[in-house]
Write an enzyme that holds these catalytic residues in place. Sequence first.
Site, short mmCIF file in Angstrom:
data_model
loop_
_atom_site.label_atom_id
_atom_site.label_comp_id
_atom_site.label_asym_id
_atom_site.label_seq_id
_atom_site.Cartn_x
_atom_site.Cartn_y
_atom_site.Cartn_z
N SER A 248 77.41 15.54 -4.22
CA SER A 248 77.99 14.46 -3.41
C SER A 248 78.83 13.58 -4.32
CB SER A 248 76.87 13.64 -2.78
OG SER A 248 77.38 12.41 -2.30
N TYR B 175 69.15 9.06 -4.31
CA TYR B 175 70.14 10.07 -3.91
C TYR B 175 71.21 10.21 -4.99
CZ TYR B 175 73.31 12.71 -0.88
OH TYR B 175 74.11 13.69 -0.34
N1 LIG Z 1 76.72 15.30 5.47
C1 LIG Z 1 77.37 14.69 4.49
O1 LIG Z 1 78.21 13.80 4.74
C2 LIG Z 1 77.11 15.05 3.06
C3 LIG Z 1 77.89 14.43 2.07
C4 LIG Z 1 77.70 14.77 0.73
C5 LIG Z 1 76.75 15.72 0.40
N2 LIG Z 1 75.99 16.30 1.38
C6 LIG Z 1 74.99 17.30 0.94
O2 LIG Z 1 75.17 18.48 1.69
C7 LIG Z 1 73.93 19.19 1.78
C8 LIG Z 1 73.66 19.54 3.22
O3 LIG Z 1 73.58 18.33 3.94
P1 LIG Z 1 73.74 18.23 5.54
O4 LIG Z 1 74.74 17.19 5.79
O5 LIG Z 1 73.88 19.57 6.15
O6 LIG Z 1 72.31 17.59 5.87
P2 LIG Z 1 71.22 17.92 7.00
O7 LIG Z 1 71.89 18.21 8.27
O8 LIG Z 1 70.25 16.79 6.90
O9 LIG Z 1 70.54 19.28 6.47
C9 LIG Z 1 69.76 19.29 5.30
C10 LIG Z 1 69.18 20.66 5.14
O10 LIG Z 1 68.39 20.68 3.95
C11 LIG Z 1 67.12 21.23 4.29
N3 LIG Z 1 66.06 20.82 3.38
C12 LIG Z 1 65.63 19.56 3.09
N4 LIG Z 1 64.62 19.62 2.21
C13 LIG Z 1 64.39 20.93 1.95
C14 LIG Z 1 63.48 21.63 1.13
N5 LIG Z 1 62.56 20.99 0.41
N6 LIG Z 1 63.55 22.98 1.09
C15 LIG Z 1 64.47 23.65 1.81
N7 LIG Z 1 65.35 23.05 2.63
C16 LIG Z 1 65.30 21.70 2.69
C17 LIG Z 1 66.87 20.76 5.71
O11 LIG Z 1 65.81 21.50 6.29
P3 LIG Z 1 64.85 20.88 7.48
O12 LIG Z 1 65.56 21.15 8.76
O13 LIG Z 1 63.59 21.65 7.31
O14 LIG Z 1 64.70 19.41 7.19
C18 LIG Z 1 68.23 21.04 6.31
O15 LIG Z 1 68.37 22.40 6.59
C19 LIG Z 1 72.88 18.27 1.15
O16 LIG Z 1 72.62 18.67 -0.17
C20 LIG Z 1 73.56 16.91 1.19
O17 LIG Z 1 73.05 16.04 0.19
C21 LIG Z 1 76.15 15.99 2.68
#
Ligand SMILES: NC(=O)c1ccc[n+]([C@@H]2O[C@H](COP(=O)([O-])OP(=O)(O)OC[C@H]3O[C@@H](n4cnc5c(N)ncnc54)[C@H](OP(=O)(O)O)[C@@H]3O)[C@@H](O)[C@H]2O)c1
Length: 227
Positions: free
Chosen positions: A134, A149
């Site tokens: 991020s 984070y």
């Molecule tokens: N969305 C944004 O704006 C944004 C910006 C910068 C970076 N990111 C990064 O992008 C990545 C994906 O984020 P997203 O936006 O798709 O978030 P999200 O919709 O909250 O999805 C997060 C995913 O991570 C999984 N997860 C959490 N803890 C886990 C664990 N211990 N083992 C395996 N899986 C686990 C969740 O599974 P469950 O369903 O079981 O909880 C879910 O599938 C993350 O690394 C996040 O930090 C996102």
Amino acid sequence: MTVALVTGANRGIGREVARQLAEKDYDVIVSARDEDKAREAAEAVGGRPLALDVSDADSIERAAAQLTEDPGRLDVLVNNAGVGTDWGVSGTDPDFEAIQAALDTNFFGAFRLTVALLPLLRQSEHPRVVSVSSGMGGVAEMGGWSPGYRVSKAALNAMTRILSTELADEGVLVNSACPGFVATDMGNQFGAQKPVEDGAAGIVWLATLPDNGPTGGFFRDGEPVAF
Ligand SMILES: NC(=O)c1ccc[n+]([C@@H]2O[C@H](COP(=O)([O-])OP(=O)(O)OC[C@H]3O[C@@H](n4cnc5c(N)ncnc54)[C@H](OP(=O)(O)O)[C@@H]3O)[C@@H](O)[C@H]2O)c1
């Protein structure tokens, strides 16, 4: 067939990365910490399911053993699983348990899994590791709040630098990606607008780099960003 593993692929960016890789004819291992959710997502995107909780060292060990047996190869690892545990919390009044929880998944989970899968990745002719970081983890332009984070993603970026350096001679391309501010469960809390397809595309680009592609970098939408 080229085999790719995506963590946290049951929803959000991970699921879309898995879908786009499957569309490119990758054999995609769709992993999630909940087995049923992994199965549902794998059926939806056209991959195969794997139960994997990256914050659990035993789960990582089991997953690595399973992948070593079947399919017995791995070409691409996408460390996507991530959590935000201390949004808006001040660095002057930190919640150390929340910081530890962020590190456990976002940093230790990705690092432990990458190392556990190195024996398989090293056998690949075109190994790629992409860690979904991020902009909030970029130290050069880092601001305040959400220390867990931020620190966990900065540490993840450090892992990218360390492993890319040590694996350069073996042709393993290791990079970090920022997806941007993406409309997923995580981003929607803060009004994110970027479509998940666009956020995933920059990750898929790094996952499918040619052999002369970059390593040790940090990219958003294919453009370098400051570490
Ligand atoms: N969305 C944004 O704006 C944004 C910006 C910068 C970076 N990111 C990064 O992008 C990545 C994906 O984020 P997203 O936006 O798709 O978030 P999200 O919709 O909250 O999805 C997060 C995913 O991570 C999984 N997860 C959490 N803890 C886990 C664990 N211990 N083992 C395996 N899986 C686990 C969740 O599974 P469950 O369903 O079981 O909880 C879910 O599938 C993350 O690394 C996040 O930090 C996102």
